[in-house]
Design a protein around this motif. Structure first.
Motif, PDB file in Angstrom:
ATOM      1  N   SER A 158      -3.541   0.564  -3.383  1.00  0.00           N
ATOM      2  CA  SER A 158      -3.846  -0.346  -2.154  1.00  0.00           C
ATOM      3  C   SER A 158      -2.591  -1.380  -2.272  1.00  0.00           C
ATOM      4  O   SER A 158      -2.051  -1.357  -3.409  1.00  0.00           O
ATOM      5  CB  SER A 158      -5.052  -0.723  -2.207  1.00  0.00           C
ATOM      6  OG  SER A 158      -5.333  -1.641  -3.095  1.00  0.00           O
ATOM      7  N   ALA A 159      -2.776  -2.404  -1.338  1.00  0.00           N
ATOM      8  CA  ALA A 159      -1.980  -3.642  -1.453  1.00  0.00           C
ATOM      9  C   ALA A 159      -2.965  -4.546  -2.010  1.00  0.00           C
ATOM     10  O   ALA A 159      -4.067  -4.496  -2.181  1.00  0.00           O
ATOM     11  CB  ALA A 159      -1.577  -3.906  -0.221  1.00  0.00           C
ATOM     12  N   GLN A 189      -7.326   2.933   0.558  1.00  0.00           N
ATOM     13  CA  GLN A 189      -6.875   1.488   1.112  1.00  0.00           C
ATOM     14  C   GLN A 189      -8.016   0.619   0.837  1.00  0.00           C
ATOM     15  O   GLN A 189      -9.315   0.994   0.870  1.00  0.00           O
ATOM     16  CB  GLN A 189      -6.830   1.656   2.708  1.00  0.00           C
ATOM     17  CG  GLN A 189      -5.507   2.406   3.524  1.00  0.00           C
ATOM     18  CD  GLN A 189      -5.209   2.329   4.791  1.00  0.00           C
ATOM     19  OE1 GLN A 189      -6.234   2.227   5.445  1.00  0.00           O
ATOM     20  NE2 GLN A 189      -4.188   2.233   5.050  1.00  0.00           N
ATOM     21  N   SER A 218      -2.224   7.137  -5.325  1.00  0.00           N
ATOM     22  CA  SER A 218      -2.241   6.197  -4.337  1.00  0.00           C
ATOM     23  C   SER A 218      -2.542   4.722  -4.836  1.00  0.00           C
ATOM     24  O   SER A 218      -3.644   4.986  -5.750  1.00  0.00           O
ATOM     25  CB  SER A 218      -2.955   6.662  -3.039  1.00  0.00           C
ATOM     26  OG  SER A 218      -2.967   5.672  -1.969  1.00  0.00           O
ATOM     27  N   LEU A 272      -5.495  -4.476  -7.032  1.00  0.00           N
ATOM     28  CA  LEU A 272      -5.125  -3.328  -6.381  1.00  0.00           C
ATOM     29  C   LEU A 272      -6.547  -2.041  -6.734  1.00  0.00           C
ATOM     30  O   LEU A 272      -6.969  -2.136  -7.659  1.00  0.00           O
ATOM     31  CB  LEU A 272      -3.934  -2.709  -6.951  1.00  0.00           C
ATOM     32  CG  LEU A 272      -2.605  -3.415  -7.168  1.00  0.00           C
ATOM     33  CD1 LEU A 272      -1.576  -2.625  -7.825  1.00  0.00           C
ATOM     34  CD2 LEU A 272      -2.233  -3.703  -5.596  1.00  0.00           C
ATOM     35  N   ASN A 274      -4.673   9.249  -0.518  1.00  0.00           N
ATOM     36  CA  ASN A 274      -4.517   7.834   0.208  1.00  0.00           C
ATOM     37  C   ASN A 274      -5.876   6.802  -0.116  1.00  0.00           C
ATOM     38  O   ASN A 274      -7.034   7.472   0.242  1.00  0.00           O
ATOM     39  CB  ASN A 274      -4.161   7.908   1.561  1.00  0.00           C
ATOM     40  CG  ASN A 274      -3.509   6.634   2.042  1.00  0.00           C
ATOM     41  OD1 ASN A 274      -4.245   5.571   2.126  1.00  0.00           O
ATOM     42  ND2 ASN A 274      -2.254   6.758   2.598  1.00  0.00           N
ATOM     43  N   GLN A 300       0.817  -0.939   0.106  1.00  0.00           N
ATOM     44  CA  GLN A 300      -0.179  -0.011   0.150  1.00  0.00           C
ATOM     45  C   GLN A 300       0.941   1.053  -0.106  1.00  0.00           C
ATOM     46  O   GLN A 300       1.797   1.454   0.761  1.00  0.00           O
ATOM     47  CB  GLN A 300      -0.789   0.041   1.096  1.00  0.00           C
ATOM     48  CG  GLN A 300      -2.103   0.723   1.111  1.00  0.00           C
ATOM     49  CD  GLN A 300      -1.908   2.306   1.407  1.00  0.00           C
ATOM     50  OE1 GLN A 300      -0.860   2.762   2.362  1.00  0.00           O
ATOM     51  NE2 GLN A 300      -2.632   3.437   1.182  1.00  0.00           N
TER      52      GLN A 300
END
Length: 493
Positions: A485-486, A359, A483, A470, A357, A351
């Motif tokens: 995410s993982a 998530q 940005s 992602l 940002n 991430q």
């Protein structure tokens, strides 16, 4: 480096408009063009001004106090910026406007006196009167003898607004009191304003509570500019004003201002006094992969007059581009961005995010005590074909941004619940959702500072081992803000 093709977004027209604006920027520095535009604007204003001295919203309508005040304010601010006095047609327009505004202020004063006789009590002054007093203060306009009593009364009421007024009202009140010689009261208003300022190293000084996505076309900008003006005109706040300029520039970096009012306010605030940003030629020297880039070299700039350069490196022509040296050789502000694109197994991606940002967390819906309950999906979670999965996307933005795009990849085992694209409204935020075969795309025209949560569901359609994919987010207007995410490996039985 755009993560989503422009053709896939709803902003093709906006992008074309932005490109046209860049092409027209060079004409803004043409002196002949400037003179021609000035003459055309003054001629147009002369045609639209009524015999009373007022301007109306549209030709043929009755005079508007608001429009007249706004135009007179622009003229007065223009004189302050240039350090000279209005003359010729501009001076005649301003005199006629003040004739109308003096009459309106006197008329309101007589109405107040009449209401006071009936027992009505007044605290402070109206917004239109405050703007009238402000215009008198910054222009040096002499108050007619017939208006002396009204002016004295209004001035006595301004000091009562210290504890209840908004930031922009306090700023205007401070300027009025300072120009009227009531320095001590003006300093009390300035002290109150400075108590509410927030400072960060990256964004400068600003009013954090004033950042609302529901504000009309740049009203927060107007408040910021009014406070800057008060601190500058009253004096002793040079460092604070320069920090507030930084916030204005950072706002323009991530937002397209469709409001001419906000744009005019910002230009005035940046150029009125203090460090002259136009003197800064943006002298930046960049060394990367043994190549030197100079922003002051007109032959190498991408957009003439802006000091903007863009250079792409590929593996074939780069010895080592991992080390970049940036040298800013004169005062002022400059910014840029570096994008690195490389291949990596999706399972190794972690991430990443900063000012913007995102998530991603997956949940599986289970029945607990005859009620549906969401349980977080981990690599140890046992999943089966037919399970309902909910993708929860948590978004955090530390400043307002325009044209933000979010792409949430789907694992090959997932089928979306509902496949109709369109405009949605959820949790206080509006967005356009576009459902593709392998991803779901979200488009936000505007995101205000804050935290947002999006959820949507899909079903597991086949067994096997899969990557969840992602979630990638980027501001299309300022692509340097991005940005992702993982990803996670899941097993379906």
């Amino acid at each position: 480096m755009k993560n989503i093709l422009l053709s896939e977004s709803p902003w093709v027209l906006e992008a074309q408009t932005e490109e046209q604006q860049k092409e027209r920027i060079a004409t803004l520095f043409d002196l002949n063009n400037i003179r021609s535009n000035n003459i055309a604007a003054l001629t147009r204003l002369q045609e639209l001004q009524n015999s009373s001295g007022a301007w109306s919203w549209y030709k043929g309508m009755s005079g508007s106090r608001y429009v007249t005040t706004y135009i007179a304010e622009l003229n007065a601010r223009l004189a302050m910026m240039t350090g000279g006095k209005l003359d010729g047609a501009a001076l005649a327009l301003q005199k006629n406007a003040f004739t109308y505004l003096h009459q309106e202020a006197l008329k309101e004063y007589k109405e107040i006196l009449k209401a006071q006789k009936d027992g009505v009590k007044f605290t402070g002054v109206s917004g239109s009167i405050l703007q009238y007093l402000y215009l008198v203060a910054i222009s040096g306009e002499q108050v007619p003898a017939a208006n002396k009593s009204a002016y004295t009364y209004y001035l006595s009421k301004v000091g009562e607004m210290l504890t209840t007024a908004s930031m922009d009202t306090k700023a205007i009140a401070a300027i009025i009191l300072d120009k009227a010689g009531r320095k001590k009261e003006a300093q009390e208003f300035v002290a109150s304003l400075k108590e509410h300022l927030t400072k960060t190293a990256e964004q400068g000084m600003f009013f954090a509570f004033n950042e609302t996505p529901y504000a009309w076309g740049g009203m927060k900008m107007q408040a910021h500019v009014d406070v800057m003006e008060a601190l500058e005109l009253i004096g002793g706040n040079n460092d604070t004003v320069e920090e507030m300029k930084l916030w204005l520039l950072k706002q323009k970096q991530t937002q397209q201002w469709n409001s001419p009012v906000a744009t005019a306010d910002a230009v005035y605030a940046l150029l009125m006094k203090g460090v002259n940003l136009l003197d800064n030629q943006g002298d930046v020297r960049i060394v990367i992969a043994d190549e030197v880039l100079e922003t002051v070299s007109p032959s190498k700039t991408t957009v003439p007059g802006l000091g903007y350069i863009k250079r792409s490196f590929t593996q074939k022509n780069v010895v080592d581009a991992r080390k970049i040296e940036v040298e800013k050789r004169n005062p002022g502000i400059a910014w840029g961005a570096v994008y690195a694109e490389y291949e990596s197994p999706v399972s190794d991606v972690r991430q990443q995010g900063g000012e913007l940002n995102v998530q991603k967390q997956l949940y599986v819906e289970r029945m607990v005590n005859n009620a549906p309950q969401l349980q977080p999906v981990t690599e140890k979670t046992v999943l089966q074909v037919g399970d309902k999965i909910v993708s929860r996307l948590s978004i955090r933005v530390d400043r307002p941004m325009d044209f933000v795009q979010l792409k949430d990849q789907r694992g090959a085992c997932f089928e979306p619940i509902g496949s109709v694209s369109g405009y949605n409204w959820s949790n206080g935020i509006g967005y356009y959702v576009d459902i593709k075969d392998a991803s779901t795309n979200f488009f936000f025209d505007h995101l205000g500072k804050g935290v947002y949560v999006l959820e949507y569901g899909y079903r597991i359609s086949r067994a096997g081992t899969y990557e969840t994919g992602l979630a990638t987010m980027q501001c299309a207007y300022a692509p340097e803000y991005a940005s992702h995410s993982a990803s996670m490996t899941i097993i379906i039985k």
